[in-house]
Design a protein around this motif. Structure first.
Motif, PDB file in Angstrom:
ATOM      1  N   GLN A   1     -12.967   7.894  -8.624  1.00  0.00           N
ATOM      2  CA  GLN A   1     -12.250   6.883  -7.848  1.00  0.00           C
ATOM      3  C   GLN A   1     -10.744   7.172  -7.831  1.00  0.00           C
ATOM      4  O   GLN A   1     -10.087   6.982  -6.796  1.00  0.00           O
ATOM      5  N   ASP A   2     -10.211   7.619  -8.951  1.00  0.00           N
ATOM      6  CA  ASP A   2      -8.787   7.986  -8.975  1.00  0.00           C
ATOM      7  C   ASP A   2      -8.515   9.129  -7.999  1.00  0.00           C
ATOM      8  O   ASP A   2      -7.470   9.165  -7.343  1.00  0.00           O
TER       9      ASP A   2
ATOM     10  N   ASN B   1      -3.683   7.595  -1.027  1.00  0.00           N
ATOM     11  CA  ASN B   1      -2.260   7.265  -1.168  1.00  0.00           C
ATOM     12  C   ASN B   1      -1.353   8.427  -0.780  1.00  0.00           C
ATOM     13  O   ASN B   1      -0.141   8.363  -0.962  1.00  0.00           O
TER      14      ASN B   1
ATOM     15  N   GLN C   1       3.264   3.855  -1.420  1.00  0.00           N
ATOM     16  CA  GLN C   1       3.741   4.272  -2.753  1.00  0.00           C
ATOM     17  C   GLN C   1       5.202   3.898  -3.008  1.00  0.00           C
ATOM     18  O   GLN C   1       5.560   3.476  -4.094  1.00  0.00           O
TER      19      GLN C   1
ATOM     20  N   PRO D   1     -12.518   3.554  -1.670  1.00  0.00           N
ATOM     21  CA  PRO D   1     -13.145   4.644  -2.429  1.00  0.00           C
ATOM     22  C   PRO D   1     -14.626   4.395  -2.769  1.00  0.00           C
ATOM     23  O   PRO D   1     -15.334   5.346  -3.088  1.00  0.00           O
ATOM     24  N   GLU D   2     -15.077   3.142  -2.695  1.00  0.00           N
ATOM     25  CA  GLU D   2     -16.368   2.815  -3.328  1.00  0.00           C
ATOM     26  C   GLU D   2     -17.566   3.557  -2.759  1.00  0.00           C
ATOM     27  O   GLU D   2     -18.545   3.765  -3.477  1.00  0.00           O
TER      28      GLU D   2
ATOM     29  N   GLN E   1     -11.113  -0.992 -20.960  1.00  0.00           N
ATOM     30  CA  GLN E   1     -12.059  -0.496 -19.963  1.00  0.00           C
ATOM     31  C   GLN E   1     -12.697   0.804 -20.415  1.00  0.00           C
ATOM     32  O   GLN E   1     -13.901   0.980 -20.327  1.00  0.00           O
ATOM     33  N   GLU E   2     -11.864   1.728 -20.888  1.00  0.00           N
ATOM     34  CA  GLU E   2     -12.415   3.008 -21.359  1.00  0.00           C
ATOM     35  C   GLU E   2     -12.850   2.926 -22.826  1.00  0.00           C
ATOM     36  O   GLU E   2     -13.459   3.850 -23.337  1.00  0.00           O
TER      37      GLU E   2
ATOM     38  N   ASN F   1     -17.977   4.835 -17.376  1.00  0.00           N
ATOM     39  CA  ASN F   1     -16.708   4.310 -16.873  1.00  0.00           C
ATOM     40  C   ASN F   1     -15.684   5.417 -16.632  1.00  0.00           C
ATOM     41  O   ASN F   1     -15.000   5.431 -15.617  1.00  0.00           O
ATOM     42  N   GLU F   2     -15.613   6.366 -17.562  1.00  0.00           N
ATOM     43  CA  GLU F   2     -14.659   7.466 -17.387  1.00  0.00           C
ATOM     44  C   GLU F   2     -15.015   8.292 -16.146  1.00  0.00           C
ATOM     45  O   GLU F   2     -14.137   8.715 -15.404  1.00  0.00           O
TER      46      GLU F   2
ATOM     47  N   THR G   1       0.801  -1.223   0.000  1.00  0.00           N
ATOM     48  CA  THR G   1       0.000   0.000   0.000  1.00  0.00           C
ATOM     49  C   THR G   1       0.836   1.276   0.000  1.00  0.00           C
ATOM     50  O   THR G   1       0.335   2.338  -0.362  1.00  0.00           O
TER      51      THR G   1
ATOM     52  N   ASN H   1      -8.415   7.745  -4.586  1.00  0.00           N
ATOM     53  CA  ASN H   1      -7.185   6.962  -4.415  1.00  0.00           C
ATOM     54  C   ASN H   1      -5.963   7.860  -4.239  1.00  0.00           C
ATOM     55  O   ASN H   1      -5.060   7.532  -3.466  1.00  0.00           O
ATOM     56  N   ARG H   2      -5.937   8.976  -4.957  1.00  0.00           N
ATOM     57  CA  ARG H   2      -4.799   9.890  -4.805  1.00  0.00           C
ATOM     58  C   ARG H   2      -4.751  10.438  -3.389  1.00  0.00           C
ATOM     59  O   ARG H   2      -3.679  10.602  -2.810  1.00  0.00           O
TER      60      ARG H   2
ATOM     61  N   THR I   1     -11.925  -1.025  -6.870  1.00  0.00           N
ATOM     62  CA  THR I   1     -12.019   0.431  -6.787  1.00  0.00           C
ATOM     63  C   THR I   1     -10.727   1.059  -6.279  1.00  0.00           C
ATOM     64  O   THR I   1     -10.393   2.174  -6.653  1.00  0.00           O
ATOM     65  N   TYR I   2      -9.997   0.333  -5.400  1.00  0.00           N
ATOM     66  CA  TYR I   2      -8.745   0.908  -4.903  1.00  0.00           C
ATOM     67  C   TYR I   2      -7.631   0.638  -5.897  1.00  0.00           C
ATOM     68  O   TYR I   2      -7.424  -0.493  -6.322  1.00  0.00           O
ATOM     69  N   ARG I   3      -6.948   1.687  -6.283  1.00  0.00           N
ATOM     70  CA  ARG I   3      -5.835   1.529  -7.200  1.00  0.00           C
ATOM     71  C   ARG I   3      -4.664   2.353  -6.685  1.00  0.00           C
ATOM     72  O   ARG I   3      -4.863   3.332  -5.975  1.00  0.00           O
ATOM     73  N   ASN I   4      -3.479   1.921  -7.041  1.00  0.00           N
ATOM     74  CA  ASN I   4      -2.319   2.671  -6.606  1.00  0.00           C
ATOM     75  C   ASN I   4      -1.477   3.012  -7.824  1.00  0.00           C
ATOM     76  O   ASN I   4      -1.024   2.127  -8.534  1.00  0.00           O
ATOM     77  N   ASP I   5      -1.269   4.309  -8.030  1.00  0.00           N
ATOM     78  CA  ASP I   5      -0.543   4.773  -9.213  1.00  0.00           C
ATOM     79  C   ASP I   5       0.866   4.217  -9.302  1.00  0.00           C
ATOM     80  O   ASP I   5       1.445   4.174 -10.385  1.00  0.00           O
TER      81      ASP I   5
ATOM     82  N   GLU J   1     -16.634   7.280 -13.463  1.00  0.00           N
ATOM     83  CA  GLU J   1     -16.309   6.492 -12.269  1.00  0.00           C
ATOM     84  C   GLU J   1     -14.794   6.488 -12.026  1.00  0.00           C
ATOM     85  O   GLU J   1     -14.332   6.641 -10.896  1.00  0.00           O
ATOM     86  N   THR J   2     -14.038   6.315 -13.106  1.00  0.00           N
ATOM     87  CA  THR J   2     -12.580   6.314 -12.979  1.00  0.00           C
ATOM     88  C   THR J   2     -12.090   7.643 -12.413  1.00  0.00           C
ATOM     89  O   THR J   2     -11.195   7.674 -11.559  1.00  0.00           O
TER      90      THR J   2
ATOM     91  N   GLN K   1      -1.160  11.439  -2.099  1.00  0.00           N
ATOM     92  CA  GLN K   1      -0.601  12.226  -3.200  1.00  0.00           C
ATOM     93  C   GLN K   1      -1.234  13.612  -3.326  1.00  0.00           C
ATOM     94  O   GLN K   1      -0.634  14.507  -3.885  1.00  0.00           O
TER      95      GLN K   1
END
Lengths: 328, 449
Positions: free
Chosen positions: B410-411, B418, A180, B196-197, A288-289, B403-404, A178, B414-415, A269-273, B406-407, B420
């Motif tokens: 959610q991004d 995390n 970074q 994030p959900e 996906q897009e 989808n865009e 988790t 997440n930032r 839903t959780y993502r890490n860059d 939601e992304t 950021q």
């Protein structure tokens, strides 16, 4: 190393002046040669068809798609270089390239050194070599998705085995999955799970090093490290180069382990860059897009990067890699 | 990878106007082979309804491509002119499919088959309605319920009212009272705000929608959304940050007897209602407390999601597909399926906690006839909370950039999680990204329309 001079070809002398060599006309193939050639073509034709349909055509088509706006379902619309312009302004492109580069730069040397170390150890083993060869190779059979899940289990910051082992020597391990800063190192370390294939390649190369070279080195008083540096590494440099090139390309194409660990069902839903690698971003955009034109442009960018790196490696290899029987 | 991907797309030619005139009222008995993508008969609820539908469609050989819908495979099939006859998709995918002409409007299907859309949950119908037309027949409804460990609450002098979201300050205080650390490591999670959900849930509880009602304007940088995110992230920060909570959460046996509630390592969290059954089966003696998630006014609230049946453009027999969708979602089908589940659970000595079908009429009948109103506690509270939540749902409207959008949000979350970005900055960036995606997608749709 001296560079041998190729013997001069005898040139026909006519009247004391040098003339350009006469190009000999290729003899017409005999009927049996023609039959042989046609038979060969028939035998490889399934591969040729497969290559054209499943590799060459999609590659060419993707080059066209990279110049279009294409959502998979409606007809592609030509947009010229718009996708490439958009890439230049997309911060995720730079981020994914950076992540991929960092991963590859750290992973390839570590992977190669570990593979070489294990191969050297195996080369010393006598009776049990077969058992260890198998033991090292078995993890390679693990599906990459399972390796991604394994990563989450082994490297769990709180209850993972890795941090448990670190705690035995008084080290409080990081949040590998988790944090970074620790996600890429975790992926690099888990990549060693599949080091077995490189070990086998290097072991095969080690077995081909002539013993008299080691004997000569011993007579000269060279110890293990000196022999490894002066004899072993140069003699297996071809295999080492192969491992480095293949692994570099694989590093740039890192996808399955990182995706299943950080972008798959468990992290919908959780993502890490920090784990956003080039191919993962390409996949997200394309599948996906549904930005298949943009994804195609990303694929070509990645192709160019990999090609440039490989060319550099090939150029450098001319100075560093020795192939048995090669004359320089 | 790239080559394989492009091989799949290489032959795509687009849909053109294929299937523009579709007759859903075709007479006669449908026959032949019909393919369904994305649906599997994994349990009695699916199995009973499927058997019932295939019996009614006598003469039709229904072939299932089981497993979650593979969007790329589906769209490629449509583009290549070889689509399945019916797809089973998430409702939040319907807007994207509709805007790309991948699925057919079902208004005529609804009329031809006599589907009573008024009998369905309103938000479910809204999710499958795009630009005024219905593109899917909804089924199932997922809602959130507050779940808590009653022993931990009691030991801290709290009740489930302190963690149901009605008072954010109370949740923050409860989180700090419930959480525990051992040797600097988190040993009990106080409250899990499920980011994030669940950002849409916390934002809506504060009175903000992430997306305007017409699906055209992003509202991600609204002050209520920023505050909701700050609060929900603050819950994690008080426990050492999101990485610590997630790491601990990931190490739990989520579906087994060693789940976080049974082992006393989680105070409370909002969670979808299906987890009630998991807890009831895997740890029936866990000291649980349940309530709906509530707004500051004390009203129940839930962010709805679910599935829907849709007919792809190019379907060889849309009339049969439409009938199959109607048969799978009609009230009698649900009641029969619920009866099968109630029987199965009774046989196993478990409480039947109900099924949320997306069909209000079926929900009411199932609750009245099959769901106990005197189940042992805490399961009766769970049932009550679930049905209360089901009556108080909201959803994001269908739009061509599902989808865009939601992304983007959610991004952003997440930032923040995390470390950021700060919530306001992250949501401001998400607002730009989401609005750009919406503008582009709507422009394409409006142009084609």
């Amino acid at each position: 190393m001296t560079t041998p001079v190729a013997p001069a070809l005898p040139t026909p002398a006519t009247g004391g002046s040098r003339e350009a060599p006469v190009r000999r006309r290729r003899a017409r193939p005999s009927p049996s040669e023609r039959r042989e050639r046609n038979a060969a073509l028939r035998f490889i034709s399934p591969w040729i068809v497969g290559f054209v349909v499943f590799t060459a055509w999609p590659i060419l088509y993707s080059a066209y798609l990279s110049l279009t706006d294409y959502d998979v379902i409606n007809d592609p619309t030509f947009v010229g270089l718009d996708n490439y312009r958009e890439m230049a302004q997309d911060p995720k492109v730079a981020l994914s390239l950076w992540n991929t580069l960092v991963y590859t730069v750290v992973q390839v040397p570590l992977y190669t050194v570990v593979a070489l170390a294990l191969a050297l150890l195996l080369n010393q083993a006598a009776r049990s070599a077969g058992f260890f060869r198998t033991a090292f190779f078995i993890p390679k059979m693990t599906p990459p998705v399972a390796v991604g899940v394994l990563l989450l289990l082994l490297f769990n910051g709180q209850y993972g085995i890795v941090n448990e082992v670190l705690s035995w020597v008084g080290i409080q391990g990081p949040s590998w999955t988790t944090d970074q800063d620790w996600i890429k190192p975790g992926l690099v370390l888990i990549s060693l799970w599949t080091v077995g294939s490189a070990v086998i390649i290097l072991l095969a190369a080690l077995r081909n090093v002539p013993n008299d070279l080691y004997d000569a080195a011993r007579v000269d008083g060279a110890g293990f490290w000196r022999r490894t540096r002066a004899v072993t590494v140069p003699m297996i440099s071809g295999a080492l180069f192969f491992v480095v090139v293949i692994n570099t390309i694989a590093g740039f194409q890192m996808f399955t382990e990182a995706y299943s660990a950080y972008f798959g069902a468990g992290n919908s839903t959780y993502r890490n860059d920090a784990a956003l690698f080039c191919v993962i971003y390409l996949f997200q955009e394309g599948f996906q897009e549904l930005h298949m034109g943009y994804a195609s442009a990303l694929a070509w960018l990645l192709f160019v990067v990999i090609m440039l790196v490989t060319v550099v490696q090939l150029v450098v290899s001319r100075r560093l890699v020795y192939y048995e029987g090669e004359q320089r | 990878m790239v080559v394989a991907a492009l091989a799949l797309t290489g032959c795509a030619q687009g849909t053109g106007d294929e299937g523009a005139d579709v007759d859903f009222s075709a007479d006669g008995s449908p026959s032949g082979e019909r393919s369904v993508m994305g649906f599997g008969t994994g349990d009695e609820i699916g199995e009973v309804r499927y058997d019932r539908a295939t019996q009614d469609l006598e003469g039709v050989d229904v072939r299932l491509a089981e497993g979650e819908l593979d969007i790329q495979a589906f769209l490629s099939a449509v583009a290549s002119g070889n689509p399945p006859d019916l797809v089973y998709a998430n409702r939040d995918q319907i807007g994207t499919f509709a805007s790309r002409d991948a699925i057919l409007p079902l208004d005529e299907c609804v009329d031809a088959e006599g589907v009573d859309l008024d009998a369905f949950v309103d938000t479910a119908v809204e999710q499958v309605t795009f630009d005024g037309s219905v593109y899917g027949i909804p089924e199932f409804n997922q809602v959130q319920v507050t779940m808590a460990n009653a022993d931990l609450l009691s030991a801290a002098g709290l009740t489930v009212d302190d963690v149901n979201g009605s008072d954010r300050d109370a949740v923050t205080a409860a989180n700090e009272a419930l959480m525990r650390t051992a040797g600097g490591t988190l040993s009990v999670i106080g409250f899990d705000s499920k980011l994030p959900e669940f950002l849409p849930l916390w934002a809506k509880a504060a009175g903000a929608d992430l997306l305007s009602e017409d699906g055209r304007t992003a509202q991600l940088d609204a002050p209520e959304v920023v505050e909701a995110l700050e609060w929900a992230v603050g819950i994690y920060d008080a426990q050492g940050g999101f990485p610590a909570v997630k790491t601990y959460r990931d190490s739990a046996d989520f579906f087994g007897a060693g789940n976080q509630f049974a082992t006393g390592v989680l105070g409370a969290m909002p969670m979808e209602q299906w987890y009630i059954n998991v807890l009831n089966e895997s740890s029936p003696d866990a000291p649980m407390a349940f309530d709906a998630v509530r707004t500051p006014g004390g009203d129940a609230i839930a962010f709805a999601s679910g599935s829907a049946w849709a007919v792809p453009r190019g379907s060889e027999n849309p009339a049969a597909a439409c009938r199959f969708a109607r048969l799978m979602t009609e009230t009698d089908a649900w009641v029969q399926a619920a009866q099968a589940r109630a029987d199965a659970r009774a046989q196993d000595g478990l409480v039947f906690t109900g099924v949320l079908t997306g069909n209000e009429e079926a929900d009411e009948q199932i609750r009245a006839d099959l769901v106990p109103d005197d189940a042992p506690q805490p399961w009766q509270d769970a049932i009550d909370a679930m049905y209360e939540a089901n009556d108080a749902t909201f959803a994001l409207p269908a739009n061509p950039a599902d989808n865009e959008f939601e992304t983007a949000w959610q991004d952003a979350v997440n930032r923040v999680l995390n470390g950021q970005q700060e919530p306001a900055d992250a949501l401001a960036q998400a607002q730009d990204e989401a609005q750009q995606a919406l503008d582009d997608a709507w422009a394409r749709w409006d142009e084609e329309d």
